[in-house]
Each structure stands twice: as structure tokens, then as C-alpha cells.
Design a protein around this motif. Structure first.
Motif, mmCIF file in Angstrom:
data_model
loop_
_atom_site.group_PDB
_atom_site.id
_atom_site.type_symbol
_atom_site.label_atom_id
_atom_site.label_comp_id
_atom_site.label_asym_id
_atom_site.label_seq_id
_atom_site.Cartn_x
_atom_site.Cartn_y
_atom_site.Cartn_z
ATOM 1 N N VAL A 528 1.013 -1.223 -0.001
ATOM 2 C CA VAL A 528 0.117 -0.054 -0.155
ATOM 3 C C VAL A 528 0.908 1.232 -0.194
ATOM 4 O O VAL A 528 1.746 1.390 0.970
ATOM 5 C CB VAL A 528 -0.972 -0.079 1.289
ATOM 6 N N ILE A 529 0.893 2.054 -0.977
ATOM 7 C CA ILE A 529 1.619 3.385 -1.104
ATOM 8 C C ILE A 529 0.804 4.256 -0.707
ATOM 9 O O ILE A 529 -0.339 4.510 -1.341
ATOM 10 C CB ILE A 529 2.193 3.370 -2.593
ATOM 11 N N LEU A 530 1.276 5.444 0.175
ATOM 12 C CA LEU A 530 0.505 6.328 0.467
ATOM 13 C C LEU A 530 1.096 7.552 0.025
ATOM 14 O O LEU A 530 2.525 8.078 0.034
ATOM 15 C CB LEU A 530 0.513 6.380 2.153
ATOM 16 N N PHE A 531 0.356 8.669 -0.489
ATOM 17 C CA PHE A 531 0.767 9.985 -0.757
ATOM 18 C C PHE A 531 0.126 11.081 -0.060
ATOM 19 O O PHE A 531 -1.404 10.944 -0.622
ATOM 20 C CB PHE A 531 0.917 10.105 -2.373
ATOM 21 N N ALA A 532 0.559 11.646 1.085
ATOM 22 C CA ALA A 532 -0.497 12.623 1.620
ATOM 23 C C ALA A 532 0.000 13.924 1.486
ATOM 24 O O ALA A 532 1.175 14.323 1.662
ATOM 25 C CB ALA A 532 -0.540 12.121 3.048
ATOM 26 N N GLY A 533 -1.044 15.158 1.321
ATOM 27 C CA GLY A 533 -0.449 16.408 1.192
ATOM 28 C C GLY A 533 -1.734 17.009 1.008
ATOM 29 O O GLY A 533 -2.792 16.717 0.701
ATOM 30 N N HIS A 534 -1.480 18.437 0.731
ATOM 31 C CA HIS A 534 -2.594 19.092 0.133
ATOM 32 C C HIS A 534 -2.869 19.032 -1.383
ATOM 33 O O HIS A 534 -2.028 19.328 -2.121
ATOM 34 C CB HIS A 534 -2.368 20.765 0.266
ATOM 35 N N LEU A 535 -3.832 18.353 -1.798
ATOM 36 C CA LEU A 535 -4.061 17.833 -3.048
ATOM 37 C C LEU A 535 -4.729 19.094 -3.830
ATOM 38 O O LEU A 535 -5.042 18.781 -5.137
ATOM 39 C CB LEU A 535 -4.936 16.817 -2.984
ATOM 40 N N GLY A 536 -4.656 20.144 -3.427
ATOM 41 C CA GLY A 536 -5.016 21.455 -4.396
ATOM 42 C C GLY A 536 -3.748 22.439 -4.725
ATOM 43 O O GLY A 536 -3.775 23.133 -5.332
ATOM 44 N N ALA A 567 -4.121 11.030 -0.213
ATOM 45 C CA ALA A 567 -5.144 11.520 0.985
ATOM 46 C C ALA A 567 -4.484 12.948 1.115
ATOM 47 O O ALA A 567 -3.538 13.233 1.035
ATOM 48 C CB ALA A 567 -4.993 10.693 2.161
ATOM 49 N N GLY A 568 -5.679 13.708 1.409
ATOM 50 C CA GLY A 568 -5.484 15.246 1.372
ATOM 51 C C GLY A 568 -6.678 16.220 1.151
ATOM 52 O O GLY A 568 -7.657 15.878 0.836
ATOM 53 N N ARG A 569 -6.516 17.509 1.491
ATOM 54 C CA ARG A 569 -7.575 18.296 1.718
ATOM 55 C C ARG A 569 -7.665 18.932 0.270
ATOM 56 O O ARG A 569 -6.598 18.981 -0.625
ATOM 57 C CB ARG A 569 -7.410 19.404 2.789
ATOM 58 N N SER A 570 -8.743 19.470 -0.006
ATOM 59 C CA SER A 570 -9.274 20.225 -0.957
ATOM 60 C C SER A 570 -8.650 19.712 -2.381
ATOM 61 O O SER A 570 -7.828 20.239 -3.138
ATOM 62 C CB SER A 570 -8.577 21.603 -0.974
ATOM 63 N N PRO A 571 -8.801 18.493 -2.671
ATOM 64 C CA PRO A 571 -8.396 17.851 -3.934
ATOM 65 C C PRO A 571 -8.726 18.515 -5.361
ATOM 66 O O PRO A 571 -9.920 18.799 -5.502
ATOM 67 C CB PRO A 571 -8.746 16.214 -3.956
ATOM 68 N N ASP A 572 -7.958 18.685 -6.043
ATOM 69 C CA ASP A 572 -8.302 19.426 -7.253
ATOM 70 C C ASP A 572 -8.971 18.590 -8.329
ATOM 71 O O ASP A 572 -8.928 17.299 -8.250
ATOM 72 C CB ASP A 572 -6.754 19.900 -8.086
ATOM 73 N N PRO A 573 -9.597 18.713 -9.274
ATOM 74 C CA PRO A 573 -10.418 18.219 -10.221
ATOM 75 C C PRO A 573 -9.409 17.259 -11.031
ATOM 76 O O PRO A 573 -9.988 15.851 -11.046
ATOM 77 C CB PRO A 573 -10.965 18.976 -11.142
ATOM 78 N N ALA A 574 -8.311 17.687 -10.951
ATOM 79 C CA ALA A 574 -7.479 16.719 -11.894
ATOM 80 C C ALA A 574 -7.142 15.392 -10.967
ATOM 81 O O ALA A 574 -6.647 14.354 -11.367
ATOM 82 C CB ALA A 574 -6.114 17.306 -12.152
ATOM 83 N N VAL A 575 -6.873 15.791 -9.546
ATOM 84 C CA VAL A 575 -6.727 14.593 -8.721
ATOM 85 C C VAL A 575 -8.160 13.743 -8.551
ATOM 86 O O VAL A 575 -7.949 12.392 -8.242
ATOM 87 C CB VAL A 575 -6.249 15.093 -7.298
ATOM 88 N N ARG A 576 -9.166 14.232 -8.538
ATOM 89 C CA ARG A 576 -10.422 13.517 -8.349
ATOM 90 C C ARG A 576 -10.594 12.371 -9.512
ATOM 91 O O ARG A 576 -10.991 11.441 -9.327
ATOM 92 C CB ARG A 576 -11.732 14.429 -8.354
ATOM 93 N N ILE A 577 -9.965 12.972 -10.645
ATOM 94 C CA ILE A 577 -10.083 11.989 -11.954
ATOM 95 C C ILE A 577 -9.447 10.774 -11.629
ATOM 96 O O ILE A 577 -9.664 9.625 -12.192
ATOM 97 C CB ILE A 577 -9.795 12.698 -13.199
#
Length: 703
Positions: A528-536, A567-577
Motif C-alpha cells: 500500500v503506497i501512501l501519498f499525503a498532502g494538500h491535493l490542491g 489523501a489530503g484536503r481540497s483535491p483538485d479536479p485533476a486529482v479526483r479523476i
């Protein structure tokens, strides 16, 4: 013979950031399980694992426990919530850092039941203080006259009742509550009111081991001493309605003033001590005492000699920290750095956290930190400072500066710390309001400007370098995150302003165990690979896209069960895709990344643009999660590639490192242990406290 007592005791434990001590406190109640009806942990806004530790302890020990979450900001208020919630016929208050002796509640319950009319039973205590032998304190001298008990208690003619040494009948505390506006002597006020209302029964058996922190007690007295004294005096005056004699109340107030004066003298704060002694001299008895004459002589001598703070605990240093976004509760990497620095600064004195944008919370729990908003929603339409603002500077409404100046004049900070170059326009107005002005540069912004494309959302103007040079000529010191940033900044600025390295600390370290966690299982896929941060944030969006589009498919060629968690707050639409891709999971705005780190086998951080606090790497290492990153992502952390973490410049290289590491369990175990040890030794709370002290100039050096 101890009379058998039914399970009718409610235990109330006020707790604020008590994860480190709460398990021992709850565990000490195990022997009294048969007489405990319920344990109420009043979690007063903790930002560590207080609630989780309480529930885990109760489950393990088979104790009936509930956590009540509140945000009140005082132990007295938290205890009052416990009184209101209690369903037992008697109440036992226990502090979260103390322990009861086995069988104590049963003995107190038997004593209370064996004396009809008694409203509280009190036992002996063992006081433990650093560097001193344990001291046994036995309750003696109480009689049947309630008013006499109250007066003698207020005049210190009876041993004080320690929190955790008394069992209170529910009827005795009806209508009696703890003061909620003071953090000193609130227990004295409560016990005095109880003694006026009910008879007391005392036993000689030790029932409590409590830890006395003299340094913390001293700091409470010398921080805002006049305000502290007046607040306690008001609460003591209110005891007259409970039947306390006026002469006893006046004696107590004079004694409190003398006690505060003693600490002020000890720490060289002679002007404040003289003010306290005026209240002592006004009392006929204490004002004529030998001790009062001795204190007054020491004050006169100290003033004539110009003596500063005594060795040991220094006089409190007031720190005002100014940020654009509210730093509490911390959500972003910038917030975590700013709040972490505030916590470290609070070790040496009171702190005010002021933010240009409105803040929701007013008081972080368990610390001498207050949060202040410099604007309201209505100020959005106000004119901003300056006639011109370059890209990368924050818009600062004019009312914010007016409120900030008023705050500085009222708080009188020894140091003002301004968060980053985007708040440049505040530096010159703040210059005359403090002895020491510090700029905390989370990034060397001009270096970021050179990395970022002009059309990127996060781009800043190349003109930011000129602001950095001008700022260096205004402030007394500059803080940076790393040695590398210090060298970059020194190459830019002409002024010989001291530049201190104040590294970023492990986020939420207080609630994280310093023991290396157990490796996660593989039932949900491996790895399981995790990338956490502000996704906006643009650099993180770029990293997430490459993780999902390039790195993950390459890893899955060798390890088909691989999962990527973004994982993160305020994901950009590009991240949601990206969440639509096979093997990709998106977790928006997680309340706590702790469980995600516990389930992760790897953290891959493929940043190729941007800078910042590198919080995600420190957080993963502190949780024992191996990190694979680009050199840029780990830049400035002074970590050893191949030992503390694995590094590669390319997406393909990052993927290949992940596959190789997952195929070598022994190497993965070594990397976990090394990363965990490095994080705690170099970026743990003690390291940050020392760095902030240096950055405040308290050791006379600049790094």
C-alpha cells in the motif's frame, strides 16, 4: 475491616493532550473495578491521541469508560462537566498524570459510608517531585465544625486536599462547582466550599501518588502575575456566600500575593514582585511578618544591583506569531510548522497566534497559547495595505494592521515572528513594537519562483527577491527550514542579519508513540503506497498525476496487488479523476492521517517542483513508513540517501526502488527502523524546542 461498597463511584478525569500519561492513570484504577460505576474522561480539545488511548486502555483492562469531548480550556470547567454527567452516588476526581494506590477508592468509599453525614472522605497522599525524596502528606486536624474547617483550610493550618485523594458524595457537591476562569488555586476554592457544606472523614492510608512539577507551577505564577492574582482574588471573594470567614479570605489573598512575589523575586522580576508585595503589606498579619520584610529587602537589593533573572527558570518571554491563515487547528504543512514553533515558544512564556484570516478556535488546549483573529468576514471589502502588491504577497486588509498594533501594545511581546515573505507589508509597521522582530521563511520564495512556471497557479513574481533583501534589513533575525535554505538566502541578502535554522518538526508528535510500530499486514494488498498532502497545491497535483499515471503501473507490473492511496484536503479536479484508475483510492480531507500511515507499506514523494515544509516525509518516517522520494522532495532535510530514505530523480527509478524494496523484507525492516530513529532524534519535540530557543536568541548564538 473495610466495609463492602457497591459500584456507585464515578471517576472524573479531565484530560488535555494527556496521551503520554493517561494509560498509567486509568490502569491505576483496575484494582477498584468492583466499586467503579463509570469513568468519564473529559477530553478538553486534545490534539493528540488522548481519546484513543483512553478507550484502548479501558478495553484492555475491562473498565467502564466514556470519553466526553469538549473545548473549554480549563481543568475546572472540565471537572464541572464531569459533575453534571456523573450517575454515581459519589465522585472521585483524578488528574490524568497521577495514579491512585490499589484499593484506594474502596477504602475511601467505606470511610464515607461509615460516617453518616460526611460529604467527603480524604486520604493521605505521596507527593513526588523531581530531584526530591517522596513526601507523605496525611490529612489531620479536621473537626466537626464546618466553618472552622473552612477557615483553617484557607489559612493553610490543614494539609491541602490533593486532587485524587478525596471521594465526594453527590449530594455534597450539589450547587458547588470548580472556578472556571483560573488555573491556580481553583481546587482550593472548590474544597473550601465543600468543607463549608459538609462534614469530612479522613484516613491515614496513602491513596494517591501525585507528580508535582515545580517548574510548571512557577511558570504559572510569573506569567501575567497581576492578572493571575486578581482572578484568584475574585474567586476567593465568592466563597463568602458559602460561609467562609472574611478574615480567612483576606489572609488567603495576601498569602497568594506573597507566593507569587516569591517566584517573581526568584526569577529577577523585581518590579512585578514589588506590586505583589503591596497586596501583602495591606494585610495586618502577613504584612508585618519577617518573611514580608525579607522579600521587600530582596526586592530593594535586586533593583539597586540591577540583577536580572536568576539562574534556572528564566523570566517568561512573550512571543507574538503572525500568520496569514490560522495556524490552529493545524491542517497544512505551513500550519503545522507555525503551530509547532508556537508550542516550542510556549515553553519559555506566553504566546499569541494572530492570523490575518479569521480563526475559529480561541485556545489550543494545555498550553499558554491564545489564538487571535485580525479580521472578520466584513473586512473582506476593506482597503488593503499598500498601493501595489506583487504576485506572491498576501492581501492584508487595513483593519488587520490596526488590530495587530493594538494586540502588540496590550500583549507587549519580547519577540514578534512574522510568517514568510507574503506578509512583508507588516514588517515595517511592527518594527517599533518589539525588541526582536523575526521573519520565519518557510521557503526561500525567490528560489521557488525560479523553479515554478509563470502560468502555474502557485507562481510568485520574480520581484519577490527584492522583498527578501528589504526584509533582511528590517528584521533582527531570520528563520529558515534547513541549512541549504540558509546558504541560499545568505547568497541573496546583503545585510548581515543572523539566519537561524529552525527545522520542521514531526507533526502531532505528542500523540504519536516514539516506539517503532508493528509492520502493517498484507490482507488489503501489498504494497500500500501512501501519498499525503494538500491535493490542491500545484506541485502535489503534479506528483499525484505521475504517481497514478506512471509510477503505479510500473510497480504493478511486478506487484499486481499494489494500491495507491492519495489523501489530503481540497483535491483538485485533476486529482479526483485519478480515483477512477484501477488501484487508486482517494481519501478527501482525512481527519487523521495516523490510521493511513499505520496501513501503509511505503510513502513515495515524487516532487519535481516546489519546496515547503517536507512535513509528509517527516510524518511518514516518524511512523516507521519507508520513504522513496526525489532529491528535491527531501531537499534540506539533511537525510542520508540509501540509509534514511531512498532517492531517485526519475519516475521509473522511483518505481524500481519500490519494487526492489518490497522484494527484500530484511532491507525494508532496516529502512523502517533507521527512518524512525532519525525522525525522532533530529525532528522530535526536544530538537525543535532547542532550535526555537536558539532562534529566539535565548542561548546567545545564531546558527
Amino acid at each position: 475491616m473495610i466495609e463492602r461498597v457497591a459500584a456507585n463511584i464515578t471517576v472524573v478525569i479531565p484530560a488535555r493532550n494527556a496521551a503520554a500519561t493517561l494509560d498509567a492513570a486509568i490502569g491505576s484504577l483496575t484494582a477498584d473495578r468492583p466499586v467503579i460505576r463509570e469513568i468519564l474522561v473529559i477530553d478538553d480539545g486534545s490534539d493528540d491521541r488522548t481519546a484513543e488511548v483512553a478507550m484502548e486502555s479501558a478495553r484492555r483492562l475491562g473498565l467502564p469508560l466514556d470519553v466526553v469531548s469538549v473545548r473549554l480550556g480549563s481543568a475546572g470547567a472540565a471537572r464541572n462537566v464531569g459533575i453534571e454527567r456523573a450517575s454515581g452516588t459519589s465522585i472521585f476526581f483524578l488528574d490524568a498524570d497521577d495514579q491512585v494506590m490499589p484499593g484506594s477508592l474502596s477504602q475511601l468509599g467505606s470511610a464515607l459510608a461509615g460516617q453518616p453525614g460526611a460529604g467527603l472522605a480524604v486520604g493521605a497522599t505521596i507527593r513526588r517531585a523531581k530531584g526530591r525524596p517522596d513526601k507523605l502528606k496525611t490529612p489531620q486536624g479536621y473537626g466537626p465544625d464546618r466553618r472552622q474547617n473552612t477557615s483553617r483550610y484557607l489559612r493553610n493550618e490543614l494539609w491541602p486536599i490533593a486532587m485524587g485523594s478525596a471521594l465526594v458524595a453527590d449530594w455534597a457537591t450539589a450547587g458547588i462547582r470548580f472556578p472556571e476562569t483560573i488555573g491556580l488555586d481553583e481546587d482550593t476554592c472548590y474544597w473550601a466550599a465543600l468543607l463549608a457544606n459538609a462534614e469530612i472523614v479522613a484516613i491515614d492510608t496513602p491513596v494517591l501518588l501525585y507528580h508535582h512539577d515545580e517548574e510548571r507551577m512557577a511558570r504559572r505564577f510569573i506569567t501575567e502575575p497581576r492578572k493571575t492574582f486578581l482572578a484568584i482574588a475574585r474567586e476567593l471573594d465568592s466563597l463568602a456566600a458559602a460561609g467562609a470567614k472574611r478574615d480567612a479570605l483576606q489572609w488567603r489573598k495576601a498569602w497568594i500575593a506573597q507566593r507569587i512575589a516569591r517566584q517573581l523575586i526568584k526569577h529577577g522580576m523585581f518590579a512585578d514582585a514589588a506590586g505583589m508585595m503591596r497586596a501583602v503589606k495591606a494585610h495586618r498579619e502577613l504584612g508585618q511578618s519577617w518573611k514580608a520584610a525579607q522579600y521587600l529587602a530582596r526586592i530593594r537589593f535586586g533593583r539597586l544591583a540591577g540583577t536580572g533573572p536568576a539562574a534556572g527558570l528564566a523570566a517568561p518571554r512573550r512571543t507574538l506569531i503572525v500568520s496569514f491563515d490560522p495556524a490552529y487547528p493545524p491542517t497544512s504543512g505551513a500550519d503545522l510548522r507555525t503551530f509547532g514553533n508556537a508550542v516550542a515558544a510556549a515553553e519559555v512564556g506566553p504566546v499569541r497566534l494572530a492570523s490575518v484570516r479569521p480563526a475559529g478556535s480561541t485556545r489550543p488546549p494545555g498550553r499558554d497559547i491564545r489564538v487571535v483573529s485580525l479580521t472578520t468576514e466584513a473586512d473582506k471589502r476593506s482597503h488593503s495595505l499598500g498601493w501595489r502588491r506583487i504576485k506572491g504577497e498576501n492581501r492584508i486588509p487595513r483593519p488587520a494592521l490596526a488590530r495587530l498594533k493594538a494586540l502588540a501594545r496590550e500583549f507587549r511581546p519580547d519577540t514578534i515572528v512574522v510568517e514568510s515573505i507574503p506578509l512583508f507589508k507588516l514588517l515595517q509597521p511592527l518594527r517599533p513594537l518589539t525588541r526582536q522582530l523575526i521573519l520565519d521563511m518557510h521557503n526561500v520564495e525567490s528560489d521557488l519562483a525560479a523553479q515554478t512556471t509563470c502560468n502555474a497557479q502557485s507562481a510568485v513574481s520574480p520581484g519577490i527577491r527584492q522583498l527578501e533583501r528589504r526584509a533582511a534589513a528590517i528584521v533582527d533575525r531570520i528563520w529558515v527550514c534547513s541549512k541549504l535554505d540558509r546558504e541560499r538566502l545568505k547568497a541573496i541578502i546583503d545585510h548581515k542579519t543572523p539566519v537561524d535554522v529552525v527545522p520542521n518538526g514531526i507533526p502531532r508528535a505528542k500523540g504519536t508513540s516514539e516506539l517503532l510500530p508493528v509492520s502493517p499486514g498484507t490482507s488489503d494488498g501489498f504494497p500500500v503506497i501512501l501519498f499525503a498532502g494538500h491535493l490542491g497545491y500545484h506541485p502535489n497535483i503534479d506528483a499525484a498525476e505521475r504517481l497514478a499515471g506512471v509510477i503505479l503501473p510500473r510497480v504493478r507490473q511486478a506487484l499486481p496487488a499494489t494500491q495507491l492511496v492519495l489523501a489530503g484536503r481540497s483535491p483538485d479536479p485533476a486529482v479526483r479523476i485519478l480515483a477512477k484508475l484501477d488501484g487508486v483510492v482517494l481519501i478527501e480531507n482525512p481527519d487523521d492521517v495516523g490510521p493511513l500511515l499505520s496501513a501503509a507499506h511505503l510513502c513515495i514523494v515524487p516532487l519535481r517542483i516546489g519546496g515547503g515544509t517536507r512535513i509528509k516525509i517527516l510524518e511518514a518516517m516518524a511512523s516507521g513508513v519507508p520513504v522513496i522520494a526525489t532529491p528535491l522532495a527531501a531537499e534540506g532535510l539533511d537525510l542520508a540517501g540509501g540509509e534514511d530514505l531512498l532517492l531517485s530523480d526519475s519516475d521509473e527509478g522511483l518505481a524500481d526502488l519500490a519494487v526492489a524494496l518490497c522484494s527484500d523484507p530484511a532491507r525494508m525492516a532496516r529502512l523502517r527502523a533507521r527512518a524512525h530513529d532519525t525522525a525522532w532524534s533530529c525532528f522530535g519535540p526536544q530538537a525543535i524546542r532547542e532550535a526555537v530557543r536558539r532562534g529566539l536568541g535565548l542561548d546567545g548564538t545564531s546558527r
